[in-house]
Scaffold this motif. Structure first.
Motif, PDB file in Angstrom:
ATOM      1  N   ALA A  82       0.822  -1.207   0.000  1.00  0.00           N
ATOM      2  CA  ALA A  82       0.000   0.000   0.000  1.00  0.00           C
ATOM      3  C   ALA A  82       0.857   1.259   0.000  1.00  0.00           C
ATOM      4  N   ALA A  83       2.048   1.154   0.599  1.00  0.00           N
ATOM      5  CA  ALA A  83       2.903   2.338   0.685  1.00  0.00           C
ATOM      6  C   ALA A  83       3.652   2.596  -0.621  1.00  0.00           C
ATOM      7  N   THR A  84       3.561   1.681  -1.565  1.00  0.00           N
ATOM      8  CA  THR A  84       4.272   1.855  -2.828  1.00  0.00           C
ATOM      9  C   THR A  84       3.347   2.464  -3.860  1.00  0.00           C
ATOM     10  N   ASP A  85       3.913   2.757  -5.015  1.00  0.00           N
ATOM     11  CA  ASP A  85       3.104   3.318  -6.097  1.00  0.00           C
ATOM     12  C   ASP A  85       2.780   2.264  -7.147  1.00  0.00           C
ATOM     13  N   GLY A  86       2.740   0.990  -6.724  1.00  0.00           N
ATOM     14  CA  GLY A  86       2.377  -0.084  -7.642  1.00  0.00           C
ATOM     15  C   GLY A  86       0.867  -0.165  -7.844  1.00  0.00           C
ATOM     16  N   ALA A  87       0.472  -0.730  -8.968  1.00  0.00           N
ATOM     17  CA  ALA A  87      -0.952  -0.892  -9.302  1.00  0.00           C
ATOM     18  C   ALA A  87      -1.289  -2.379  -9.308  1.00  0.00           C
ATOM     19  N   GLU A  88      -2.306  -2.739  -8.547  1.00  0.00           N
ATOM     20  CA  GLU A  88      -2.757  -4.136  -8.491  1.00  0.00           C
ATOM     21  C   GLU A  88      -3.748  -4.378  -9.627  1.00  0.00           C
ATOM     22  N   LEU A  89      -3.330  -5.179 -10.620  1.00  0.00           N
ATOM     23  CA  LEU A  89      -4.181  -5.421 -11.778  1.00  0.00           C
ATOM     24  C   LEU A  89      -5.106  -6.602 -11.596  1.00  0.00           C
ATOM     25  N   LEU A  90      -4.640  -7.630 -10.904  1.00  0.00           N
ATOM     26  CA  LEU A  90      -5.439  -8.847 -10.822  1.00  0.00           C
ATOM     27  C   LEU A  90      -5.089  -9.614  -9.568  1.00  0.00           C
ATOM     28  N   THR A  91      -6.121 -10.036  -8.861  1.00  0.00           N
ATOM     29  CA  THR A  91      -5.960 -10.964  -7.741  1.00  0.00           C
ATOM     30  C   THR A  91      -6.902 -12.122  -8.000  1.00  0.00           C
ATOM     31  N   GLU A  92      -6.358 -13.302  -8.154  1.00  0.00           N
ATOM     32  CA  GLU A  92      -7.174 -14.474  -8.450  1.00  0.00           C
ATOM     33  C   GLU A  92      -6.654 -15.648  -7.631  1.00  0.00           C
ATOM     34  N   GLY A  93      -7.499 -16.159  -6.747  1.00  0.00           N
ATOM     35  CA  GLY A  93      -7.060 -17.251  -5.892  1.00  0.00           C
ATOM     36  C   GLY A  93      -5.932 -16.803  -4.982  1.00  0.00           C
TER      37      GLY A  93
END
Length: 942
Positions: A49-60
């Motif tokens: 959360a503290a980074t500037d990454g983008a979560e594209l997909l969470t599956e399983g």
């Protein structure tokens, strides 16, 4: 991370993570796995959360993230691994071991996602890692500056990632708090296998692959059964390629098609495993000893080349060690204990929900694009391509061959040529399979000829046998593919296969018995076991069918064997018998004709008509056409009916076959009716006159009455209503004098329509009241409920909504129940008129639905047309153009069955609050001061 994702562009670092052995962890923890998975997700999200990454997909158990900075991505992975390793999990066994992979490449997001090979490379880097390990590519290592505090990158060397031709240099993130010692990365060269490299893409079969994967994981011997060209080998190799990492001692592919002798099967398997013969010891013993302690998967392809020898080798290998599993492809099963037989289905020819195209069509599109130099087919060809895959029954080899033909043919030209499937697909190809030596048949009892060896007689040339049985060459043509299996059939099984080719679709066991006039169980079982006939179990009994290319091959063999005349004549006789049975109940007595009973027979009856028109009896064909008369009309196929009749007339002229005048009269009569339905009024009148002349020659009063009853139809179609009424009255009077009044029922219907048209409602009602018992006594007529339909029309014109409602719904229910779709359209329109005053929107929907179905059936409203037009105009004025058009268009989207359901839901007039039956006095006001005789005699039919 922000809930609103902002995707980085340019040089993007992609990160994939998942839990190593998540399936085993889930099985171990059971219900406790869900909290562990939830906590794993929370920890990773909190650290990221503290980074500037983008979560594209969470599956399983997996994450897919994108970072604009390689250094930040490595820092996030390090923090995440530390959080996971220091967390207080319920017990050591519940600790998830997460592997992470990073790769940096140039990518631009489109529509909220990345379509770039860089994403796939990142996924492969992650797949190479072990639980607790963080791997990155060379590009990430180069751009990750500075590294996280105290961290370094360990060069693991060059590795080939699965799916990529080049080698990638991998680096491991080393830092305090992370494990350091791991096995070598799980890259392509790390796994032992010899699976053949595929030169074309694998299309479709997701469901089949998942099902087969589950079977291979659960059972030690799985045999994939299917006809030649069904795609057994390709699916087995594709499945095995995904299981390489599950078998530490490798996945090994053995092509039995090239094995020329049963005694060499064990040697072929041993050669693949790198074993050599040991002096004084059978090769199979050496093979079993080697395999016993190992965990490996052996894929034996084309075992039907040496079925008995393969069964022995597989049985010994499975008994020798618990870690070995076998996946076999064959056209027949081994019959071994523990064997799971899985029959590969053809590719689906109809699209699955949520997918724009079927697997078969997707394969044809892909291969056609390759055959045309990378140019995909034009969208205008899609309809014809769909016809092609349907005609080929979704058989992959046939589709591949069809794609090759599309280099020189358009899709429409190819579809038009597929009546000769083998000739079209195999054109220009040389059948490389040599002719069978006289007396030779392959079977499961082939053994090594030890006597010949001992006597010094040379066996057939191995080179010749290898060519003869080469898997590559037998798949060059459909002819060679099917011949491979046909050679192994005995006399009874091969004869049954040939004779079954006369059927156009699935057949039941009683039908096969009828065809052969013999017990077919043994030869039928052989054909099913060898995958030349598909058995499809149903609650009412199994049916049996051949794929179209196999049927075409068997039909060729039927002609070559000189059996075509006998087999097809037998099929015509069966078709006539089936048509007759559709008119009879279980007790053999006539029942109300249901056209739904003819729907499943349509393919067989067309095949029988084709033979009658080309090589059989035209007289038998005319009888079949007579049985299909109403079905053709109610399905909007009058043009097809006319074409068949023209072809049968041509056959009569060609052969000079003698046709009784009565049968010619019946044929001309139905031809006249179909010509009228098809809008060919001159042809209608011409064949009506021919029918009358032939009927008079025959001297059958009943037949003549039926023909004369149809004489008014062309007059009505041409607008000569007065003359048509005169003709109807003459025919009715003449039939009554000849005591064949029932055969003039069609004239009664026509006269009633004409009387209704000019407003003579009382006379029409009286005429119909007298016709009711006649209609009820005729099983062929009563399903149409023409009397109720016409009485409903009379009641509508009188303004008697109650009588109209009851008559029309009785007619509609019967017509829908018995499959009279064309006539049901008129009844739906009549119900629309009935409810127009009470529910105008429903009326507009019903009008739209009736017209849409009428258009699909290419049917004309006939004498009712002006009436429907006037009533729709009134309705439009009442609703307004916009409301009427909206409801009409909505109705046009309904199927006939849906429209009928809407009509049945129309409220009965007596149930409305303003009905006279619910007046204050409680008395019922009569609908007419002086009820006519037809009203007093009207009865309600269920």
């Amino acid at each position: 991370m922000s809930p609103r994702i902002s995707l980085p562009s340019g040089w993007v670092t992609f990160v994939f993570t998942d839990i190593e052995g998540s399936t085993r962890l889930a099985q171990l923890l059971g219900a406790d796995y869900r909290p562990v998975l939830r906590e794993h997700r929370r920890l990773l999200r909190d650290t990221l959360a503290a980074t500037d990454g983008a979560e594209l997909l969470t599956e399983g158990d997996s994450f897919f993230l994108a970072f604009p900075d390689a250094s930040a991505a490595l820092t996030a992975c390090l923090t995440g691994q530390r959080a996971l390793s220091t967390h207080d999990w319920p017990n050591p066994d519940a600790t998830p071991r997460v592997r992470m992979g990073l790769h940096t490449g140039y990518a631009e997001p489109r529509d909220g996602e990345y379509a770039s090979p860089e994403v796939h490379r990142a996924a492969r880097v992650a797949a190479a890692a072990h639980g607790g390990q963080v791997l990155c590519s060379a590009s990430t290592a180069r751009l990750a500056d500075p590294l996280p505090c105290g961290a370094s990158l360990l060069d693991l060397g060059l590795h080939r990632l699965r799916g990529f031709d080049d080698r990638e240099r991998l680096f491991q993130l080393v830092a305090p708090g992370l494990e350091r010692q791991f096995p070598r990365p799980r890259t392509a060269e790390a796994a032992a296998h010899n699976l053949p490299t595929q030169v074309t893409s694998f299309i479709g079969r997701q469901a089949e692959r998942a099902e087969l994967d589950l079977l291979v994981r659960r059972h030690r011997l799985v045999t994939v059964l299917g006809a030649g060209g069904a795609g057994k080998t390709r699916l087995a190799v594709e499945l095995a390629s995904g299981l390489v990492e599950a078998y530490p001692d490798g996945v090994w592919f053995v092509d039995i098609a090239t094995v020329t002798d049963p005694g060499l099967v064990a040697f072929a398997v041993a050669a693949v495993l790198g074993l050599r013969p040991e002096p004084g010891r059978p090769m199979l013993d050496t093979l079993v000893e080697y395999a016993a302690p190992r965990r490996m998967l052996v894929v034996l392809d084309t075992c039907d080349a040496q079925p008995a020898a393969c069964a022995e080798v597989i049985s010994r290998l499975l008994a020798g060690g618990a870690g070995l599993r076998a996946l076999a492809t064959s056209r027949e099963s081994f019959g071994l204990p523990g064997e799971v037989v899985w029959r590969i289905p053809p590719l689906s020819v109809d699209p699955q929900p949520g997918r724009p195209e079927s697997d078969a069509l997707a394969l044809l599109l892909d291969r056609t694009a390759a055959a045309r130099g990378g140019r995909p087919p034009d969208w205008a060809e899609i309809g014809d391509l769909h016809r092609v895959v349907q005609r080929l029954d979704g058989l992959p080899l046939a589709i591949e061959l069809a794609a090759a033909r599309l280099r020189v043919l358009s899709a429409g030209q190819l579809a038009a040529r597929l009546d000769d499937v083998l000739g079209t697909l195999d054109a220009g190809r040389v059948d490389t399979v040599p002719p069978v030596c006289p007396g030779w048949t392959g079977n499961q009892r082939d053994t090594v000829d030890l006597v010949a060896v001992a006597s010094g007689k040379p066996p057939p040339s191995p080179a010749h046998r290898a060519v003869q049985r080469s898997a590559v060459e037998r798949h060059l043509t459909m002819q060679a593919t099917v011949t491979w299996s046909y050679r192994t059939l005995g006399p009874r099984a091969s004869r049954l296969l040939r004779w079954l080719s006369v059927f156009a679709g699935p057949v039941s066991l009683p039908t096969v018995e009828w065809l052969l006039d013999d017990d077919p169980i043994d030869p039928l079982s052989v054909l099913v076991d060898k995958s030349m006939v598909l058995a499809e179990p149903h609650a009412t009994g199994s049916t049996y069918r051949m794929l179209d290319p196999i049927r075409a091959y068997a039909a060729r063999r039927l002609a070559e064997a000189g059996e075509e005349q006998a087999a097809r004549d037998r099929h015509v006789a069966w078709s006539a018998h089936a048509l007759e049975q559709a008119h009879l109940g279980p007790d053999g007595r006539p029942v109300t004709l249901s056209l739904y009973a003819l729907d499943p027979l349509a393919g067989e009856l067309r095949a029988a008509l084709r033979w009658c028109a080309t090589g059989g009896s035209a007289r038998a064909g005319l009888r079949l056409a007579g049985g299909l008369d109403q079905w053709w009309r109610e399905r909007g196929l009058s043009r097809e009916a006319r074409l068949w009749l023209f072809r049968l007339y041509g056959r009569i002229a060609e052969t000079g076959e003698s046709i009784p005048e009565a049968e010619l009269a019946a044929a001309y009569h139905l031809h006249s009716l179909h010509a009228g339905a098809d809008g060919e009024f001159a042809e209608e009148l011409r064949y009506s006159q021919r029918a009358e002349a032939a009927a008079r020659q025959a001297g059958d009063a009943g037949l003549l009455a039926r023909v004369l009853a149809g004489r008014a139809a062309p007059l009505i179609d041409m607008g000569q209503f007065t003359e048509a009424e005169r003709v109807c009255r003459e025919v009715i009077d003449w039939a009554r004098e000849q005591e064949v009044a029932g055969d003039a029922l069609f004239a009664v219907y026509n006269l009633a329509e004409l009387l209704w048209r000019r407003g003579a409602l009382d006379e029409a009602a009286e005429l119909l009241g007298a016709a009711r018992p006649v209609e009820a006594a005729r099983a062929v007529e009563r399903g149409r409920r023409s009397v109720d339909m016409l009485l409903g029309m009379v009641a509508l014109t009188r303004g008697d909504r109650v009588a109209a409602h009851e008559h029309l719904l009785v007619a509609l229910r019967s017509r829908m129940s018995h499959g009279y779709h064309g006539r049901a359209c008129d009844t739906v329109s009549a119900v629309a008129v009935r409810c127009a005053a009470d529910d105008p929107l429903t009326a507009a929907r019903l009008f739209g639905a009736a017209q849409a179905t009428r258009a699909r059936l290419r049917a004309s409203p006939g004498i009712y047309g002006p009436y429907w037009t006037d009533e729709q105009a009134k309705l439009r004025r009442r609703l307004g153009d916009a409301a009427f058009d909206a409801a009409y268009g909505e109705g046009g989207m309904l199927a006939l069955e849906e429209a009928a359901a809407v009509a049945f839901a129309v409220e009965h007039p007596d149930l409305r609050s303003d009905s006279v039956r619910f007046g204050a006095t409680g008395s019922v006001t009569p609908r007419h001061p002086e009820p006519t005789r037809w009203e007093l005699g009207r009865c309600e039919w269920a």
